[in-house]
Design a protein around this motif. Structure first.
Motif, PDB file in Angstrom:
ATOM      1  N   PRO A 105       0.817  -1.237  -0.079  1.00  0.00           N
ATOM      2  CA  PRO A 105       0.127  -0.054   0.028  1.00  0.00           C
ATOM      3  C   PRO A 105       0.838   1.382   0.040  1.00  0.00           C
ATOM      4  O   PRO A 105       0.403   2.428  -0.427  1.00  0.00           O
ATOM      5  N   ASP A 106       2.150   1.089   0.337  1.00  0.00           N
ATOM      6  CA  ASP A 106       2.980   2.325   0.245  1.00  0.00           C
ATOM      7  C   ASP A 106       3.055   2.884  -1.058  1.00  0.00           C
ATOM      8  O   ASP A 106       3.424   3.992  -1.565  1.00  0.00           O
ATOM      9  N   GLU A 107       2.975   1.987  -1.898  1.00  0.00           N
ATOM     10  CA  GLU A 107       3.274   2.251  -3.468  1.00  0.00           C
ATOM     11  C   GLU A 107       1.740   2.862  -3.962  1.00  0.00           C
ATOM     12  O   GLU A 107       0.994   1.723  -4.128  1.00  0.00           O
ATOM     13  N   LEU A 108       1.254   3.998  -4.013  1.00  0.00           N
ATOM     14  CA  LEU A 108       0.228   4.538  -4.780  1.00  0.00           C
ATOM     15  C   LEU A 108       0.183   4.641  -6.050  1.00  0.00           C
ATOM     16  O   LEU A 108       1.007   5.190  -6.678  1.00  0.00           O
ATOM     17  N   MET A 109      -0.584   3.910  -6.926  1.00  0.00           N
ATOM     18  CA  MET A 109      -0.521   3.786  -8.283  1.00  0.00           C
ATOM     19  C   MET A 109      -1.948   4.279  -9.014  1.00  0.00           C
ATOM     20  O   MET A 109      -3.172   3.777  -8.554  1.00  0.00           O
ATOM     21  N   ILE A 110      -1.730   5.327  -9.429  1.00  0.00           N
ATOM     22  CA  ILE A 110      -2.689   6.391 -10.202  1.00  0.00           C
ATOM     23  C   ILE A 110      -2.759   5.766 -11.714  1.00  0.00           C
ATOM     24  O   ILE A 110      -2.039   6.202 -12.352  1.00  0.00           O
ATOM     25  N   GLY A 111      -3.978   5.372 -11.926  1.00  0.00           N
ATOM     26  CA  GLY A 111      -4.338   5.327 -13.650  1.00  0.00           C
ATOM     27  C   GLY A 111      -5.772   4.918 -13.824  1.00  0.00           C
ATOM     28  O   GLY A 111      -6.308   4.366 -13.064  1.00  0.00           O
ATOM     29  N   GLY A 132       0.463   4.588 -16.184  1.00  0.00           N
ATOM     30  CA  GLY A 132       0.010   5.439 -15.105  1.00  0.00           C
ATOM     31  C   GLY A 132       0.997   6.254 -14.233  1.00  0.00           C
ATOM     32  O   GLY A 132       2.218   6.086 -14.643  1.00  0.00           O
ATOM     33  N   ARG A 133       0.785   6.624 -13.053  1.00  0.00           N
ATOM     34  CA  ARG A 133       1.606   7.442 -12.220  1.00  0.00           C
ATOM     35  C   ARG A 133       1.820   6.611 -10.967  1.00  0.00           C
ATOM     36  O   ARG A 133       0.774   6.002 -10.510  1.00  0.00           O
ATOM     37  N   ARG A 134       2.934   6.720 -10.432  1.00  0.00           N
ATOM     38  CA  ARG A 134       3.168   5.788  -9.117  1.00  0.00           C
ATOM     39  C   ARG A 134       3.911   6.923  -8.263  1.00  0.00           C
ATOM     40  O   ARG A 134       4.662   7.775  -8.610  1.00  0.00           O
ATOM     41  N   PHE A 135       3.306   6.821  -6.973  1.00  0.00           N
ATOM     42  CA  PHE A 135       3.912   7.856  -5.936  1.00  0.00           C
ATOM     43  C   PHE A 135       4.424   6.830  -4.814  1.00  0.00           C
ATOM     44  O   PHE A 135       3.682   5.784  -4.371  1.00  0.00           O
ATOM     45  N   ASP A 136       5.649   7.000  -4.446  1.00  0.00           N
ATOM     46  CA  ASP A 136       6.238   6.201  -3.350  1.00  0.00           C
ATOM     47  C   ASP A 136       5.863   7.053  -1.872  1.00  0.00           C
ATOM     48  O   ASP A 136       6.476   7.809  -1.387  1.00  0.00           O
ATOM     49  N   CYS A 137       4.670   6.409  -1.398  1.00  0.00           N
ATOM     50  CA  CYS A 137       4.177   7.096  -0.150  1.00  0.00           C
ATOM     51  C   CYS A 137       4.928   6.367   1.010  1.00  0.00           C
ATOM     52  O   CYS A 137       4.490   6.852   2.334  1.00  0.00           O
ATOM     53  N   GLY A 138       5.748   5.715   0.820  1.00  0.00           N
ATOM     54  CA  GLY A 138       6.702   5.051   1.892  1.00  0.00           C
ATOM     55  C   GLY A 138       7.840   6.086   2.303  1.00  0.00           C
ATOM     56  O   GLY A 138       8.496   6.157   3.312  1.00  0.00           O
TER      57      GLY A 138
END
Ligand code: G1P
Length: 290
Positions: free
Chosen positions: A133-139, A252-258
């Motif tokens: 879940p740390d890896e937020l994937m938006i697409g 898509g886009r990835r955000f490293d929320c860790g």
């Protein structure tokens, strides 16, 4: 197209201590930190549901009960909202279908591979998904839906990958890429947290997996790997050659929320896109930068 056993189960390893976000995560799980108004875990569960997944298996630990509470029916809250004439649809995605949320405990933090192995009895003989879940994937569609579509084509095991600058590879699992066809790349090898000069590529595993249940047998009795932890990457590496193994480059886009900066980036990016606040947030950002 051959018919594959559908992906109905997902494992969410959420037992981590979240030390990078202390003191925020002293009394609440890091997966409950919100990006605007949805906790991180909700983004992952929504992505799973979009991909047709029905059973959410949380591998939790002590102090993580807020995650399970989040997907329950909050009786008092709903009653009060109803009394006040407020709509409840805002709570819809956080209410699980009865029986769909399953938890197992990882008593000791021994690594991602160990966390996944803790879910073996519930995974059983079915192929399953994993979400970090740390890896937020938006697409659109979401990352897991793209992977399930690829799975329906090639079967076997799949991981999502993306490219990072070479100086970052040692923080991740890295693939040794074979032939590429569209978004699919054959995986010839996998190595967890390699030194930069030993890394077979700059394509890293980005936190979404579809795996065959045999990985549980492989994890059984596996030795510690990088960082003294039981690594999922090592178990997957052993399956290459015995079962199909592909990487999916996520569109898509990835955000490293860790990481804290990744978290801020995600918050800002998603806020700028929201219909209810995008314009206001843009003006605030411009003012702050000005
Ligand atoms: C884990 C995995 C690694 C993957 C990464 C993605 O590492 O072991 O292969 O690339 O997640 O975030 P961790 O971040 O737990 O060190």
């Amino acid at each position: 197209m051959t018919s594959r056993k559908p992906i109905k189960k997902a494992v969410f390893p959420v037992a981590g201590l979240g030390t990078r976000f202390l003191p925020a995560t002293k009394a609440i799980p890091k997966e409950m930190l919100p990006i605007i108004d949805r906790p991180l875990i909700q983004y992952a569960v929504d992505e799973a549901r979009e991909a047709g997944i029905e059973q959410m298996i949380f591998v939790t630990g002590r102090g993580k009960s807020a995650i399970v509470e989040h997907f329950d029916i909050a009786f008092e809250l709903e009653a009060t909202m109803r009394e006040r004439g407020k709509g409840l649809s805002i709570l819809d995605s956080s209410r699980a279908t009865p029986g769909d949320i399953i938890t197992v405990r990882q008593q000791v933090p021994m690594g991602l591979g160990h966390a996944i192995w803790c879910a073996r009895a519930i995974v059983g003989d079915d192929p399953f998904a994993i979400f970090l879940p740390d890896e937020l994937m938006i697409g659109t569609p979401g990352c897991m839906k793209q992977m399930v579509e690829a799975y329906n084509e090639v079967g076997g095991n799949l991981i999502s990958v993306l490219e990072v600058p070479m100086e970052e590879v040692s923080s991740y699992g890295v693939i040794d890429p074979g032939e590429t066809r569209g978004a699919l790349t054959e995986v010839k090898g996998l190595v967890e947290k390699p030194a930069r000069d030993k890394a077979p590529s700059n394509k890293i595993i980005s936190g979404r997996y579809i795996l065959q249940p045999e990985v549980m047998r492989t994890l059984e009795g596996q030795d510690k790997g990088a960082g003294g932890e039981i690594q999922l990457t090592d178990a997957m590496a052993k399956m290459i050659g015995h079962q199909p193994f592909h990487a999916v480059t996520f569109a898509g886009r990835r955000f490293d929320c860790g990481s804290k900066t990744g978290f801020v980036e995600a918050t800002l990016a998603l806020a700028l896109e929201r219909e209810d606040m995008g314009e206001e947030v843009r003006a605030i950002a411009q003012r702050l930068l000005g």
